[in-house]
Every structure is written in structure tokens, then in C-alpha cells.
Design a protein around this motif. Structure first.
Motif, PDB file in Angstrom:
ATOM      1  N   UNK A  63       0.843  -1.197   0.000  1.00  0.00           N
ATOM      2  CA  UNK A  63       0.000   0.000   0.000  1.00  0.00           C
ATOM      3  C   UNK A  63       0.879   1.248   0.000  1.00  0.00           C
ATOM      4  N   UNK A  64       2.121   1.096  -0.428  1.00  0.00           N
ATOM      5  CA  UNK A  64       3.095   2.186  -0.390  1.00  0.00           C
ATOM      6  C   UNK A  64       3.403   2.679  -1.805  1.00  0.00           C
ATOM      7  N   UNK A  65       4.395   3.541  -1.908  1.00  0.00           N
ATOM      8  CA  UNK A  65       4.736   4.118  -3.202  1.00  0.00           C
ATOM      9  C   UNK A  65       6.218   3.939  -3.527  1.00  0.00           C
ATOM     10  N   UNK A  66       6.503   4.036  -4.831  1.00  0.00           N
ATOM     11  CA  UNK A  66       7.869   4.013  -5.358  1.00  0.00           C
ATOM     12  C   UNK A  66       8.639   2.747  -4.980  1.00  0.00           C
ATOM     13  N   UNK A  67       7.996   1.599  -5.110  1.00  0.00           N
ATOM     14  CA  UNK A  67       8.642   0.321  -4.849  1.00  0.00           C
ATOM     15  C   UNK A  67       8.808  -0.455  -6.144  1.00  0.00           C
ATOM     16  N   UNK A  68       9.858  -1.277  -6.210  1.00  0.00           N
ATOM     17  CA  UNK A  68      10.073  -2.178  -7.335  1.00  0.00           C
ATOM     18  C   UNK A  68      10.284  -3.579  -6.784  1.00  0.00           C
ATOM     19  N   UNK A  69       9.385  -4.480  -7.141  1.00  0.00           N
ATOM     20  CA  UNK A  69       9.447  -5.868  -6.681  1.00  0.00           C
ATOM     21  C   UNK A  69       9.435  -6.776  -7.899  1.00  0.00           C
ATOM     22  N   UNK A  70      10.469  -7.568  -8.046  1.00  0.00           N
ATOM     23  CA  UNK A  70      10.574  -8.470  -9.187  1.00  0.00           C
ATOM     24  C   UNK A  70      10.871  -9.875  -8.686  1.00  0.00           C
ATOM     25  N   UNK A  71       9.976 -10.795  -8.989  1.00  0.00           N
ATOM     26  CA  UNK A  71      10.107 -12.193  -8.604  1.00  0.00           C
ATOM     27  C   UNK A  71       8.833 -12.703  -7.970  1.00  0.00           C
ATOM     28  N   UNK A  72       8.599 -13.972  -8.086  1.00  0.00           N
ATOM     29  CA  UNK A  72       7.410 -14.575  -7.503  1.00  0.00           C
ATOM     30  C   UNK A  72       7.377 -14.343  -5.999  1.00  0.00           C
ATOM     31  N   UNK A  73       6.361 -13.651  -5.505  1.00  0.00           N
ATOM     32  CA  UNK A  73       6.219 -13.372  -4.082  1.00  0.00           C
ATOM     33  C   UNK A  73       7.125 -12.275  -3.554  1.00  0.00           C
ATOM     34  N   UNK A  74       7.886 -11.625  -4.421  1.00  0.00           N
ATOM     35  CA  UNK A  74       8.793 -10.564  -3.964  1.00  0.00           C
ATOM     36  C   UNK A  74       7.988  -9.416  -3.365  1.00  0.00           C
ATOM     37  N   UNK A  75       8.386  -8.952  -2.187  1.00  0.00           N
ATOM     38  CA  UNK A  75       7.705  -7.839  -1.539  1.00  0.00           C
ATOM     39  C   UNK A  75       6.245  -8.099  -1.269  1.00  0.00           C
ATOM     40  N   UNK A  76       5.888  -9.359  -1.147  1.00  0.00           N
ATOM     41  CA  UNK A  76       4.477  -9.700  -0.936  1.00  0.00           C
ATOM     42  C   UNK A  76       3.941  -9.086   0.340  1.00  0.00           C
ATOM     43  N   UNK A  77       4.777  -8.945   1.332  1.00  0.00           N
ATOM     44  CA  UNK A  77       4.332  -8.378   2.602  1.00  0.00           C
ATOM     45  C   UNK A  77       3.609  -9.419   3.426  1.00  0.00           C
ATOM     46  N   UNK A  78       3.595  -9.215   4.734  1.00  0.00           N
ATOM     47  CA  UNK A  78       2.896 -10.147   5.599  1.00  0.00           C
ATOM     48  C   UNK A  78       1.400  -9.906   5.493  1.00  0.00           C
ATOM     49  N   UNK A  79       0.628 -10.559   6.321  1.00  0.00           N
ATOM     50  CA  UNK A  79      -0.832 -10.494   6.185  1.00  0.00           C
ATOM     51  C   UNK A  79      -1.380  -9.084   6.331  1.00  0.00           C
ATOM     52  N   UNK A  80      -0.669  -8.208   7.035  1.00  0.00           N
ATOM     53  CA  UNK A  80      -1.079  -6.809   7.107  1.00  0.00           C
ATOM     54  C   UNK A  80      -0.555  -6.064   5.893  1.00  0.00           C
ATOM     55  N   UNK A  81      -0.818  -4.802   5.830  1.00  0.00           N
ATOM     56  CA  UNK A  81      -0.347  -4.022   4.697  1.00  0.00           C
ATOM     57  C   UNK A  81       1.154  -3.791   4.782  1.00  0.00           C
ATOM     58  N   UNK A  82       1.778  -3.738   3.635  1.00  0.00           N
ATOM     59  CA  UNK A  82       3.192  -3.427   3.527  1.00  0.00           C
ATOM     60  C   UNK A  82       3.308  -1.952   3.167  1.00  0.00           C
ATOM     61  N   UNK A  83       3.804  -1.133   4.096  1.00  0.00           N
ATOM     62  CA  UNK A  83       3.725   0.316   3.944  1.00  0.00           C
ATOM     63  C   UNK A  83       5.050   1.017   3.664  1.00  0.00           C
ATOM     64  N   UNK A  88      13.512  -1.786  -3.156  1.00  0.00           N
ATOM     65  CA  UNK A  88      13.757  -2.647  -4.313  1.00  0.00           C
ATOM     66  C   UNK A  88      14.009  -4.051  -3.787  1.00  0.00           C
ATOM     67  N   UNK A  89      13.258  -5.013  -4.322  1.00  0.00           N
ATOM     68  CA  UNK A  89      13.429  -6.412  -3.923  1.00  0.00           C
ATOM     69  C   UNK A  89      13.462  -7.277  -5.162  1.00  0.00           C
ATOM     70  N   UNK A  90      14.508  -8.066  -5.298  1.00  0.00           N
ATOM     71  CA  UNK A  90      14.694  -8.917  -6.465  1.00  0.00           C
ATOM     72  C   UNK A  90      14.830 -10.357  -6.036  1.00  0.00           C
ATOM     73  N   UNK A  91      14.069 -11.251  -6.674  1.00  0.00           N
ATOM     74  CA  UNK A  91      14.182 -12.673  -6.421  1.00  0.00           C
ATOM     75  C   UNK A  91      12.937 -13.234  -5.766  1.00  0.00           C
ATOM     76  N   UNK A  92      12.741 -14.509  -5.965  1.00  0.00           N
ATOM     77  CA  UNK A  92      11.582 -15.188  -5.402  1.00  0.00           C
ATOM     78  C   UNK A  92      11.485 -15.001  -3.904  1.00  0.00           C
ATOM     79  N   UNK A  93      10.353 -14.500  -3.440  1.00  0.00           N
ATOM     80  CA  UNK A  93      10.030 -14.284  -2.029  1.00  0.00           C
ATOM     81  C   UNK A  93      10.953 -13.288  -1.316  1.00  0.00           C
ATOM     82  N   UNK A  94      11.710 -12.501  -2.063  1.00  0.00           N
ATOM     83  CA  UNK A  94      12.547 -11.471  -1.433  1.00  0.00           C
ATOM     84  C   UNK A  94      11.640 -10.494  -0.694  1.00  0.00           C
ATOM     85  N   UNK A  95      11.922 -10.223   0.561  1.00  0.00           N
ATOM     86  CA  UNK A  95      11.099  -9.316   1.354  1.00  0.00           C
ATOM     87  C   UNK A  95       9.699  -9.837   1.599  1.00  0.00           C
ATOM     88  N   UNK A  96       9.540 -11.138   1.600  1.00  0.00           N
ATOM     89  CA  UNK A  96       8.213 -11.753   1.735  1.00  0.00           C
ATOM     90  C   UNK A  96       7.488 -11.279   2.992  1.00  0.00           C
TER      91      UNK A  96
END
Length: 108
Positions: A63-83, A88-96
Motif C-alpha cells: 500500500x506504499x509508493x515508489x517500490x520495485x518488486x521483481x520475482x514470484x512473491x517478492x515484496x508480498x508483505x505479511x498479512x497486514x499491509x506493507x507500507x 527494491x526487492x529482487x528474487x523469489x520471495x525477497x522481502x516476503x
């Protein structure tokens, strides 16, 4: 299940956004300049912009701005909002499990 209009829809809701994939940018409201490619990429993004999500569920809870997430599940965030902004997160589940935190530098 709610379906998004075609990514070619030029209505105000999707103006300046690109969504390719089922439920990509599902909740986008006034946010602009978002790009989401993949199933449910950027699903929760609503009123923020300048995000890029590429991959299955990438940036799902963002729910934030100016993010780049590349990869399956990258930057998915936990069950709450990711703010966190400007990440920048690259790779599968990076920053999950990310919930907040941002990379910010005031250059003024």
C-alpha cells in the motif's frame, strides 16, 4: 471473484497504470504510474503510485509508493499491509515478510 477490466481500459480508475494478469492492481484507486505483471501482482495497491510489480503475487499487500518488486512473491508483505516506500526487492520471495521500512534520503 472480481475481475479487472482489460489493461487497455482508459477509464480514470486505471489511468496511467498497466495491469497484466488476473487481479493485477485489483484495488487500484487514484494511484497512478503503477505497473503490475503477473497473477495478483500489486493486488492491494490503492492510492499510491510509481510502483513496479513483476511476478506471481509480487507486492500483493503493498500500500506504499515508489517500490520495485521483481520475482514470484517478492515484496508480498505479511498479512497486514506493507507500507514501506522506495524499496527494491529482487528474487523469489525477497522481502516476503516485510511490513514497513523505507529507503529514503532527503537530498535538499
Amino acid at each position: 471473484m472480481k475481475r479487472n477490466p482489460s489493461f487497455l481500459d482508459l477509464s480514470a480508475r486505471f489511468f496511467l497504470n498497466v495491469a497484466i494478469g488476473e487481479n493485477a492492481l485489483n484495488n487500484v484507486g487514484s494511484g497512478a504510474d503503477n505497473t503490475a505483471i503477473g497473477f495478483q501482482a500489486g493486488y492491494s495497491t490503492s492510492n499510491n503510485g510509481d510502483n513496479t510489480f513483476i511476478g506471481y503475487n509480487s507486492g500483493y499487500n503493498n500500500t506504499a509508493k515508489r517500490n520495485t518488486y521483481i520475482g514470484s512473491g517478492a515484496g508480498q508483505g505479511s498479512s497486514g499491509n506493507s507500507t514501506g516506500d522506495q524499496n527494491v526487492m529482487l528474487g523469489g520471495n525477497a522481502g516476503f515478510y516485510i511490513r514497513n521500512g523505507e529507503n529514503y534520503r532527503d537530498w535538499e
